[in-house]
Design an enzyme around this catalytic site. Structure first.
Site, PDB file in Angstrom:
ATOM      1  N   TYR A 131      14.369  -5.552  16.113  1.00 18.67           N
ATOM      2  CA  TYR A 131      14.203  -5.521  14.658  1.00 18.67           C
ATOM      3  C   TYR A 131      15.216  -6.425  13.975  1.00 18.67           C
ATOM      4  O   TYR A 131      14.863  -7.242  13.118  1.00 18.67           O
ATOM      5  CB  TYR A 131      14.363  -4.080  14.179  1.00 18.67           C
ATOM      6  CG  TYR A 131      14.406  -3.917  12.677  1.00 18.67           C
ATOM      7  CD1 TYR A 131      13.273  -4.133  11.905  1.00 18.67           C
ATOM      8  CD2 TYR A 131      15.581  -3.519  12.037  1.00 18.67           C
ATOM      9  CE1 TYR A 131      13.303  -3.975  10.527  1.00 18.67           C
ATOM     10  CE2 TYR A 131      15.623  -3.355  10.666  1.00 18.67           C
ATOM     11  CZ  TYR A 131      14.484  -3.575   9.909  1.00 18.67           C
ATOM     12  OH  TYR A 131      14.526  -3.411   8.549  1.00 18.67           O
ATOM     13  N   SER A 187       0.801  -1.222   0.000  1.00 20.12           N
ATOM     14  CA  SER A 187       0.000   0.000   0.000  1.00 20.12           C
ATOM     15  C   SER A 187       0.832   1.269   0.000  1.00 20.12           C
ATOM     16  O   SER A 187       0.316   2.351  -0.266  1.00 20.12           O
ATOM     17  CB  SER A 187      -0.942   0.009   1.217  1.00 20.12           C
ATOM     18  OG  SER A 187      -0.192  -0.081   2.420  1.00 20.12           O
ATOM     19  N   SER A 188       2.118   1.157   0.314  1.00 19.52           N
ATOM     20  CA  SER A 188       2.960   2.358   0.371  1.00 19.52           C
ATOM     21  C   SER A 188       4.429   1.972   0.262  1.00 19.52           C
ATOM     22  O   SER A 188       4.777   0.784   0.264  1.00 19.52           O
ATOM     23  CB  SER A 188       2.733   3.114   1.686  1.00 19.52           C
ATOM     24  OG  SER A 188       3.137   2.322   2.800  1.00 19.52           O
TER      25      SER A 188
END
Length: 299
Positions: free
Chosen positions: A202, A60-61
Site C-alpha cells: 500500500y 460512491s462511499s
C-alpha cells in the site's frame, strides 16, 4: 465533557489526537488567519468552486461521497466516478436534493480502456475538468513473509492507487495546461511518510503517485496547475474496518476528511500533512534508526 480529572484528561487527549492527526498546511492556516469579515468555510468554498467542474473517483462511499456532497452544495458540477452506478445515483440524488448538480460516470478504474473512455466522455460533455480528486484506492495490511506466494498483494494496490490515477490524470491534464488552470488532488496517506511495517504494498503505491506528481509539477509549474498530495490519516471507512485494532485508534470521520479535501481546493496547497506525521518525518531525517524503530512498532 466530564468535569473530573479523568474526564478532563480524556478530553485533552482526544483533542490532542485530533489536532495531531488532522492534515493541515501552512498555506491553509495562513489563509484562515487572514480572512476578513464573516466569510465562513462554506462561502469560501463556494467562491473557490462555484460553476467549476470537479471529478471525484471513489465517489460512491466514504471520503469521496462526503467530499462530493460538499462540493455540490458549494455550487460545483460534480462528476461522480466509481464502479457501482446504483451507489453513484444515490449520491447524485443527495446532491440534487440540496440544489447541486452531479453527473454519474460508472467506471472500473482497474480497466485502462474504461478510463480512456471516461476521459473522452467527460471532455466531450464538459469540455474540461477544473479539479480532479484521485480518491479511489485500496489498502492491504500484511507482512511480506505472508505475501511470498501472493504477489498480487503488490500488483493490485499499485494498479489502482498508482497506475489508474496516473492514467486518468494524464487524460485530463492537457486541457488543464491549455487553459492554464487546474488542480489534481491525490488522496495519499501518512503511510507514505511513516512507511509503517506490514503496509509495504500500500505504502509503495501511494509513494509512487506522490513522486510522479512532484515530477510532473515541475513540468507544469508555470501552467497554472497544482498537484496537491493529502497525507490522510486513519479515517472511519470500510477500508480500515477489517483491522479490529483500528477501532480503538484515533481516526477522522468521513466528514472531517471531506473537509480536509475541500479545504485543499481553497488553499491550493502542495502538501497537506498531519502534524504527527510531519514530526515522524523530521525524526527520520535526523536518525533513520529512530525511523526504523517507529516503523517496527507502527500499527
Amino acid at each position: 465533557m466530564e468535569l473530573t480529572p479523568r474526564g478532563i484528561t480524556r478530553s485533552v487527549v482526544r483533542r490532542a489526537n485530533a489536532f495531531g492527526a488532522t492534515p493541515i498546511s501552512t498555506r491553509a492556516l495562513v489563509s484562515r488567519a487572514t480572512r476578513v469579515g464573516s466569510r465562513d468555510d462554506v462561502s469560501v468554498l463556494r467562491k473557490a468552486v462555484r460553476k467549476k467542474v470537479v471529478l471525484i473517483t471513489g465517489a460512491s462511499s466514504g471520503i469521496g461521497r462526503a467530499a462530493a456532497v460538499r462540493f455540490g452544495e458549494a455550487g460545483a458540477t460534480v462528476l461522480l466516478v466509481a464502479r457501482s452506478e446504483e451507489a453513484l445515483e444515490e449520491v447524485a440524488d443527495e446532491i440534487g436534493a440540496a440544489g447541486g448538480v452531479a453527473v454519474v460516470y460508472p467506471c472500473d478504474l482497474t480497466d485502462f480502456d474504461q478510463i480512456d473512455a471516461l476521459v473522452t466522455k467527460v471532455l466531450d460533455r464538459h469540455g474540461h475538468v477544473d479539479v480532479l480528486v484521485n480518491n479511489a484506492g485500496m489498502s492491504i495490511r500484511r507482512k511480506v513473509r505472508h505475501s511470498v506466494d501472493r504477489f498480487h498483494d503488490f500488483e493490485r494496490p499499485m494498479h489502482l492507487n498508482y497506475f489508474a490515477a496516473v492514467r486518468l490524470t494524464m487524460g485530463l491534464l492537457p486541457t488543464m495546461v491549455e487553459r492554464e488552470s487546474g488542480q489534481v488532488i491525490n488522496i495519499s496517506s501518512w503511510a507514505a511518510l511513516l512507511r509503517p511495517s506490514r503496509f509495504s504494498g500500500y505504502t509503495a503505491s501511494k509513494a509512487a503517485l506522490e513522486a510522479w506528481s512532484d515530477c510532473v509539477q515541475g513540468e507544469v509549474l508555470d501552467d497554472g496547475v497544482v498537484f496537491t498530495n493529502v497525507h490522510m490519516p486513519l479515517v472511519r471507512t470500510p477500508m480500515i474496518a477489517p483491522t479490529k485494532l483500528y477501532r480503538r485508534m484515533p481516526a477522522l470521520t468521513v466528514d472531517q476528511a471531506a473537509h480536509v479535501v475541500t479545504d485543499a481546493v481553497v488553499s491550493r496547497s502542495r502538501r497537506v500533512t498531519p502534524l504527527a506525521a510531519g514530526m515522524v518525518g523530521w525524526a527520520e531525517t535526523i536518525s533513520p534508526n529512530l525511523g526504523d524503530i517507529i516503523r517496527k512498532n507502527a500499527i
